[in-house]
Design an enzyme around this catalytic site. Sequence first.
Site, PDB file in Angstrom:
ATOM      1  N   ASN A   7       0.791  -1.101  -0.036  1.00  0.00           N
ATOM      2  CA  ASN A   7       0.012   0.026  -0.047  1.00  0.00           C
ATOM      3  C   ASN A   7       1.043   1.260  -0.072  1.00  0.00           C
ATOM      4  OD1 ASN A   7      -1.298   2.431   0.758  1.00  0.00           O
ATOM      5  ND2 ASN A   7      -3.046   1.234   1.867  1.00  0.00           N
ATOM      6  N   GLU A  34      -4.029   1.956  -2.860  1.00  0.00           N
ATOM      7  CA  GLU A  34      -3.985   3.383  -2.809  1.00  0.00           C
ATOM      8  C   GLU A  34      -3.166   4.268  -3.613  1.00  0.00           C
ATOM      9  OE1 GLU A  34      -5.931   5.013   1.089  1.00  0.00           O
ATOM     10  OE2 GLU A  34      -4.284   3.629   1.894  1.00  0.00           O
ATOM     11  N   ASP A 144      -3.831  -4.682   0.981  1.00  0.00           N
ATOM     12  CA  ASP A 144      -4.124  -4.012   2.167  1.00  0.00           C
ATOM     13  C   ASP A 144      -5.621  -4.521   2.624  1.00  0.00           C
ATOM     14  OD1 ASP A 144      -5.095  -2.505   4.239  1.00  0.00           O
ATOM     15  OD2 ASP A 144      -4.598  -0.702   3.464  1.00  0.00           O
ATOM     16  N   ASN A 146      -7.078  -4.607   5.554  1.00  0.00           N
ATOM     17  CA  ASN A 146      -7.547  -3.888   6.530  1.00  0.00           C
ATOM     18  C   ASN A 146      -8.113  -4.730   7.597  1.00  0.00           C
ATOM     19  OD1 ASN A 146      -7.258  -0.811   6.707  1.00  0.00           O
ATOM     20  ND2 ASN A 146      -8.225  -0.881   4.823  1.00  0.00           N
ATOM     21  N   ASP A 215      -1.775  -6.063   5.976  1.00  0.00           N
ATOM     22  CA  ASP A 215      -1.457  -6.348   4.776  1.00  0.00           C
ATOM     23  C   ASP A 215      -1.196  -7.878   4.621  1.00  0.00           C
ATOM     24  OD1 ASP A 215      -1.040  -3.563   3.345  1.00  0.00           O
ATOM     25  OD2 ASP A 215      -0.161  -3.591   5.472  1.00  0.00           O
ATOM     26  N   ASP A 244       2.724   4.924   5.215  1.00  0.00           N
ATOM     27  CA  ASP A 244       2.749   4.126   6.366  1.00  0.00           C
ATOM     28  C   ASP A 244       2.637   2.557   6.473  1.00  0.00           C
ATOM     29  OD1 ASP A 244       0.185   4.552   4.978  1.00  0.00           O
ATOM     30  OD2 ASP A 244      -0.796   5.390   6.587  1.00  0.00           O
ATOM     31  N   HIS A 245       2.742   1.971   5.436  1.00  0.00           N
ATOM     32  CA  HIS A 245       2.675   0.586   5.053  1.00  0.00           C
ATOM     33  C   HIS A 245       4.142   0.299   4.717  1.00  0.00           C
ATOM     34  CE1 HIS A 245      -1.769  -0.381   5.047  1.00  0.00           C
ATOM     35  NE2 HIS A 245      -1.844   0.935   4.983  1.00  0.00           N
TER      36      HIS A 245
END
Length: 254
Positions: A7, A34, A144, A146, A215, A244-245
């Site tokens: 991501n 994303e 991702d 979630n 993930d 942030d991943h």
Amino acid sequence: MIIATFNVNSVRTRLPILERWLKNSSPDFLFMQETKTQDESFPSLAFQELGYKSYYHGEKSYNGVAVLVKDGIDDIDVSFGFDDGKFDKRVLTLKHKNLTVLNTYVPQGKSIDHPDFNVKKEFLARVKNIIDRKNDGLFLWLGDLNVAPEEIDVTHPEEKRKHVCFCDEIRQVFKDTKKSLIDVLRLFDKNPNVFTFYDYRVKDAADRNIGWRIDHMLASQKLADLAEWCRPDIEPRKWERPSDHTPLVASFKL
């Protein structure tokens, strides 16, 4: 064959990181979520110069999925959206010979009392329909997703019982969705605190290893039997202007 999922939280913003990481890691396939850019702005030329073909579909500021395919890998078919006729910019399917990879950015859901939580559950139900039909061959669901499926997949689980990515209800839905698939990372690493997401809002989250494992790579039994290794690569999370991943990477004997 090296397969990775990442991501990127904006492919254009993260381009310097992607260029550096691709040169170092050289995966055969990199699936992204994303991407957050319209198709005419996707940096396909930059990836072409690195030896990758790009397949992508996205929109400004939100969603978007893509895959980079290393030059020399042929017999590729890529489609976007669900195969139930409903288009979605969070879903990409790649077929390569007898391998099928479903790349998804599962909606986060906002909160358990928000209407988007139902959207998240409906999204997973549509994924389950695909898995139920295609999980007997070489099939891989990644991205991702979630959801942190187990307590060892999140720092301080006792504080997150009502979180939209960890509450009991979504963990059960996720378990039902993936029940016929194998968690590839857990074939090789059953240790707690192995994460793929580190919140920007937590100071020095990656250095302190305060994170989430949301993930995933989930494989059919036939594909899982071909797995050689799987691990997250935390280093790009520590570089300048990171996502942030982190990338999650696996090798399969294909």
